[in-house]
Motif scaffolding. Sequence first.
Motif, PDB file in Angstrom:
ATOM      1  N   TYR A 122      10.322  12.939 -10.489  1.00 52.73           N
ATOM      2  CA  TYR A 122       9.305  12.013 -10.454  1.00 52.73           C
ATOM      3  C   TYR A 122       7.988  12.864  -9.906  1.00 52.73           C
ATOM      4  N   GLU A 123       7.036  13.026 -10.832  1.00 55.51           N
ATOM      5  CA  GLU A 123       5.904  13.613 -10.691  1.00 55.51           C
ATOM      6  C   GLU A 123       5.109  13.149  -9.708  1.00 55.51           C
ATOM      7  N   HIS A 124       4.823  11.860  -9.534  1.00 57.45           N
ATOM      8  CA  HIS A 124       3.774  11.172  -8.851  1.00 57.45           C
ATOM      9  C   HIS A 124       4.588  10.253  -7.727  1.00 57.45           C
ATOM     10  N   VAL A 125       4.067  10.647  -6.555  1.00 60.59           N
ATOM     11  CA  VAL A 125       4.399  10.118  -5.228  1.00 60.59           C
ATOM     12  C   VAL A 125       3.376   9.689  -4.562  1.00 60.59           C
TER      13      VAL A 125
ATOM     14  N   SER B 212       6.979   7.345  -9.069  1.00 66.08           N
ATOM     15  CA  SER B 212       6.604   6.891 -10.222  1.00 66.08           C
ATOM     16  C   SER B 212       6.522   7.918 -11.403  1.00 66.08           C
ATOM     17  N   ARG B 213       6.927   7.618 -12.666  1.00 65.92           N
ATOM     18  CA  ARG B 213       6.681   8.705 -13.616  1.00 65.92           C
ATOM     19  C   ARG B 213       5.512   8.327 -14.338  1.00 65.92           C
ATOM     20  N   LEU B 214       4.898   7.400 -14.102  1.00 66.74           N
ATOM     21  CA  LEU B 214       3.545   6.952 -14.653  1.00 66.74           C
ATOM     22  C   LEU B 214       2.349   7.278 -13.481  1.00 66.74           C
ATOM     23  N   PRO B 215       1.480   7.497 -13.705  1.00 67.20           N
ATOM     24  CA  PRO B 215       0.187   8.090 -12.853  1.00 67.20           C
ATOM     25  C   PRO B 215      -0.008   6.967 -11.712  1.00 67.20           C
ATOM     26  N   ILE B 216      -0.154   7.401 -10.549  1.00 70.89           N
ATOM     27  CA  ILE B 216      -0.881   6.706  -9.531  1.00 70.89           C
ATOM     28  C   ILE B 216      -2.006   6.932  -9.294  1.00 70.89           C
ATOM     29  N   ASP B 217      -3.060   5.812  -9.289  1.00 66.30           N
ATOM     30  CA  ASP B 217      -4.333   6.174  -9.210  1.00 66.30           C
ATOM     31  C   ASP B 217      -4.911   5.788  -7.754  1.00 66.30           C
ATOM     32  N   GLY B 218      -4.140   5.393  -6.910  1.00 64.27           N
ATOM     33  CA  GLY B 218      -4.510   5.209  -5.576  1.00 64.27           C
ATOM     34  C   GLY B 218      -3.631   4.397  -4.770  1.00 64.27           C
TER      35      GLY B 218
END
Length: 393
Positions: A195-198, A222-228
Motif C-alpha cells: 500500500y503506497e498511500h497512507v 490505499s492503492r489509489l492516491p490520497i489527496d488530503g
Amino acid sequence: MPRTVEDGVRLYGGAAVYISWRRGCTLFGVEAAQLAKQICDRVDAKLHSFACFDSDGLRHVGRHADRTASRLSAEDRANAVSVTDQGGSFATNRGVSLAKSPERESQYWEAIGFPPRRTAAERADPYRPLRVVTFNIAGAYPIKSKGLFGYNDKPNLDYFSMLFDRLDADVILIQEGEVGPAGSTVRKLAQRTGYEHVFESKVCPTHLSKTPDTELSLAVLSRLPIDGGEAIQLPTPMAKLVFRGEPTVPYPRWAQRADILGINFWQLFPNPHGAMRSSYEHGVGAQDAASIARTMTSNIKSPAILGADFNTENPTKVYGKAFDEIGVKMSLPPDTKTVFWDANPDQIGATKQFETVASGAGRSTTDHFPAWVDYEIKDPAMRERVAAARRAQ
C-alpha cells in the motif's frame, strides 16, 4: 453433517481438519470447505484452535478449553489428525501437511467469510469493483482468549499481512493502529503488503502495548492516491463511565476523513461505552450517540464511503437517522457478525454513487473481524478517475 467434535474429526480427518474458533468451532476438510458455515453451528463450541498456511502447505495446531481433546476417541486420535493431549492444549504429534494449491486455499478463505481471490483478468480490469475494508486491528495483536483484552503478548505482523493480502482491498480503513518509539504498525503493514498511500492520525494513548509513549491511531491505507485528509475530535461523552469497578474519564475519540480521487472516505471510532457500563442505546449514552450523529451529519458530504468500529452492537439502530440524513446506506447484511460475540459494531456504507455487489466479514483470530464490501461505481466521471489511477499503477 457432523454434530460433535468426534464426528467432525472422523468425517473430515482424512482430508486434514481445519479448525476455527469463531462462532462455535468450525471443523472442515480441504475438500469440504464449502460446508464450513453449516458445520460451524453444529460442532462443539468449546474447542479453540487455528490453522495456517506455510511454505510447505497447510499445517494445523491448536488449543482447547474444558479438556475437549480428552473427549476424542482412540480411533480419532489414530487418524490423520493424530490429536494428542498435552495437558492444557492439543496438537498434532507430527506436522499434517497437504500440498498447497490456490483452489484449496481459496475454498478455505471463502468459507470463513473472506472475498474470493481475484483472477488475473479481474485484477487487470481497471473498471473492477472498488473493494473497501474496515478493520479494528488492535495494534496487530491477535487474541489468545475471548475475554476482555485477551490479546497475545506481542503484535504479529506476519499474520495481519496475510489477512491484508487475502483481503486485497483498494482502501483499508484501520482503527487501533499503534504509533510508538519503534514506529507505526500500520506503516509497517503497508510496506509489507504494497500500500503506497497512507494517511494516519494519532488519537490517544494505547491500551495494548506496554511500551511507553505509544498511541493508538486511525489510518487509511490505499492503492489509489490520497489527496488530503483531516481528523475531527468527537464530542466528549456525558455518560458516567465505569471501568473495572472504578469511575473513569475516557480518552478523546476521533473521526477521520481521507480524500481519494474525489471520494470522501470517513471512519469513526467512538468510545466503547459497552465496556464501561453504559450504552449508546438509552439514557445519557443515547445523548452521546446523538452528539456523534450531529458530527456525522455536519461533516460527511457526498460522495462518501463510511467505515467504522462504532463500538455499539447495533449501529443502524443507534445511528440510522443520521445515516439517512447524509444519504449513506449500510452495505453489510444485517446478520453479518463482525466480532466473535453476537454483534456487528463494524460497518461500511456508501452514498448513492456506489452500489454494493458483494460484502462479508472474514473470521480471523482477532477481536474484530475485517469487514469488506465490493462497490460498483455508478458515477461515470468517478468511475473513469478510478480506472485512470489504476492504469497508472
